[in-house]
Design an enzyme around this catalytic site. Structure first.
Site, PDB file in Angstrom:
ATOM      1  N   ALA A  98       5.019  -5.294  -0.097  1.00 52.95           N
ATOM      2  CA  ALA A  98       4.308  -4.149  -0.290  1.00 52.95           C
ATOM      3  C   ALA A  98       4.897  -3.069   0.568  1.00 52.95           C
ATOM      4  O   ALA A  98       4.826  -1.906   0.376  1.00 52.95           O
ATOM      5  CB  ALA A  98       2.800  -4.532   0.019  1.00 52.95           C
ATOM      6  N   ASP A 176      -5.091  -6.428   0.153  1.00 59.27           N
ATOM      7  CA  ASP A 176      -5.766  -7.432   1.152  1.00 59.27           C
ATOM      8  C   ASP A 176      -4.504  -7.869   1.870  1.00 59.27           C
ATOM      9  O   ASP A 176      -3.645  -8.224   1.165  1.00 59.27           O
ATOM     10  CB  ASP A 176      -6.873  -8.315   0.819  1.00 59.27           C
ATOM     11  CG  ASP A 176      -6.231  -9.484  -0.044  1.00 59.27           C
ATOM     12  OD1 ASP A 176      -6.118 -10.653   0.444  1.00 59.27           O
ATOM     13  OD2 ASP A 176      -5.798  -9.184  -1.266  1.00 59.27           O
ATOM     14  N   GLY A 319       0.498 -10.746  -3.880  1.00 56.38           N
ATOM     15  CA  GLY A 319      -0.432  -9.980  -3.305  1.00 56.38           C
ATOM     16  C   GLY A 319       0.027  -9.093  -2.118  1.00 56.38           C
ATOM     17  O   GLY A 319       1.014  -8.464  -2.441  1.00 56.38           O
ATOM     18  N   GLU A 320      -1.063  -8.772  -1.690  1.00 56.94           N
ATOM     19  CA  GLU A 320      -0.786  -7.690  -0.337  1.00 56.94           C
ATOM     20  C   GLU A 320      -0.645  -6.204  -0.860  1.00 56.94           C
ATOM     21  O   GLU A 320       0.021  -5.454  -0.142  1.00 56.94           O
ATOM     22  CB  GLU A 320       0.498  -8.190   0.479  1.00 56.94           C
ATOM     23  CG  GLU A 320       0.186  -9.682   1.090  1.00 56.94           C
ATOM     24  CD  GLU A 320       1.756 -10.241   1.488  1.00 56.94           C
ATOM     25  OE1 GLU A 320       2.324  -9.401   1.604  1.00 56.94           O
ATOM     26  OE2 GLU A 320       1.728 -11.506   1.421  1.00 56.94           O
ATOM     27  N   GLY A 321      -1.409  -5.947  -2.012  1.00 61.12           N
ATOM     28  CA  GLY A 321      -0.948  -4.606  -2.576  1.00 61.12           C
ATOM     29  C   GLY A 321       0.272  -4.660  -3.259  1.00 61.12           C
ATOM     30  O   GLY A 321       0.435  -3.438  -4.002  1.00 61.12           O
TER      31      GLY A 321
END
Length: 382
Positions: A98, A176, A319-321
């Site tokens: 990200a 998140d 994940g993580e944006g």
């Protein structure tokens, strides 16, 4: 606090403006439908901005809510319990997917510590100053938060949304940084969709083996037993089986809808918070976009319930944006095309109409003269 109050505060994007944007699109030199979902996105952005033509996305921002979840102690995650701060530090250092994507796109990243389980000295003050509590409770046997902490977390998210809207942010990429967050998110989605634990249990962004998946499924099953009695109160639901980061993210999403600030959702955690938000205010999802398919079954359940169609499906599970960030250029392209594509020249349309009129006069001149003569010869009474 009652999250249902948001229902009276949130309006849908302007339908009249959207119709104006659709009419303008029909006048483009590029044929309607040729740009696929880009057309739809451009019209949606016009309605959200209340502007025709749409304004280009000039100030996007990545907002990541961080927290640790006590349920991670059951070894249900690919990362050790209490290590979400390592994700935060790596993101700040630019060493996560990200962070790399945001840097290449020139998009600033904001990290909000809602419930990390670490010493505050391990991270910068601007990150940890917002912390609601140190880690969330183990949701299979205890509440994630107290009622007061849940309200504090929701208000934190609302305050962050107001800060972003007031600073000129015109699109948020939401994600998140959590350990155990997908377990809490899957529990929320299973509770709100009325499904069993096995239907929503995935393997998370870091990946887990079969034994860990079974432990995760059992934890969600036990948490569901605690969630079902409080389904009538969204704030109590977040306190029971959510977490500080999830409660803050829910407040953020709802307040963004109040402030007419569009949001691109990332994976299952943001989808779970959005589903809680929809339960509180049914018009709120009109302000959100699903960035991508994360591969988590719970995310698919939540997006289907909200009728949100993901923009991308590239198999990105980190994940993580990251997935939402990959969708950002697509949204920016839609805005740019809707704003900058030229309309058909009016002069060309007039010339074409004139040519058709001349051809019509030549073909039908004799017939028209005959009809006129016949009308003159008829008695006035007829």
């Amino acid at each position: 606090m009652n999250l249902d109050d948001f229902s009276d505060l949130i309006e849908r994007p302007d339908g009249g403006v959207r119709r104006d944007a659709e009419e303008r699109r029909e006048r483009f030199a590029v044929a309607p439908g040729a740009l696929g979902r880009l057309d739809e996105l451009g019209e949606w952005l016009s309605a959200a901005q209340q502007a025709v033509p749409v304004r280009p996305i000039g100030q996007p921002r990545v907002v990541l809510f961080a927290g640790d979840h006590g349920v991670a102690a059951l070894d249900v995650s690919g990362r050790a319990a209490g290590t979400a701060y390592e994700l935060v530090r790596a993101t700040l250092e630019g060493a996560t997917p990200a962070a790399v994507l945001a840097r290449r796109s020139g998009v600033p990243v904001r990290i909000v510590d809602a419930g990390l389980d670490c010493d505050p000295e391990l991270l910068p003050e601007q990150v940890v100053r917002t912390r609601v509590r140190r880690g969330s409770g183990r949701i299979d046997i205890e509440d994630a938060l107290t009622a007061e902490e849940a309200e504090q977390a929701v208000r934190l998210g609302m305050a962050i949304a107001d800060e972003e809207a007031d600073s000129g942010t015109d699109l948020v990429v939401l994600g998140d940084l959590s350990v155990g967050g997908t377990t809490a998110a899957a529990t929320l989605i299973a509770a709100l969709c009325g499904t069993d634990a096995s239907v929503v249990t995935g393997r998370g962004g870091a990946g887990i083996d079969d034994l860990a998946w079974m432990r995760k499924c059992a934890a969600i099953r036990d948490a569901l037993r605690r969630a079902r009695p409080v389904l009538g109160d969204q704030l109590e639901l977040l306190a029971t089986v959510g977490g500080a980061d999830l409660a803050a993210m829910t407040g953020f999403l709802l307040q963004c809808a109040v402030r007419r600030l569009p949001v691109v959702l990332d994976g299952v955690v943001s989808a779970a918070c959005a589903l809680v938000g929809q339960r509180a205010a049914f018009r709120a999802p009109d302000w959100w976009l699903a960035g991508h398919v994360s591969g988590e079954p719970a995310q698919a359940k939540a997006l289907d319930r909200m009728a949100l169609n993901p923009l991308l499906d590239h198999g990105v599970m980190v994940g993580e944006g990251s997935g939402a960030l990959l969708a950002l250029p697509f949204v920016q392209a839609a805005a740019a095309l809707a704003a900058e594509l030229p309309e058909r020249a009016p002069a060309a349309d007039e010339d074409e109409a004139g040519e058709k009129e001349e051809l019509g006069d030549g073909d039908d001149g004799e017939e028209a003269a005959a009809v006129e003569g016949a009308n003159e010869s008829e008695p006035a009474g007829n």
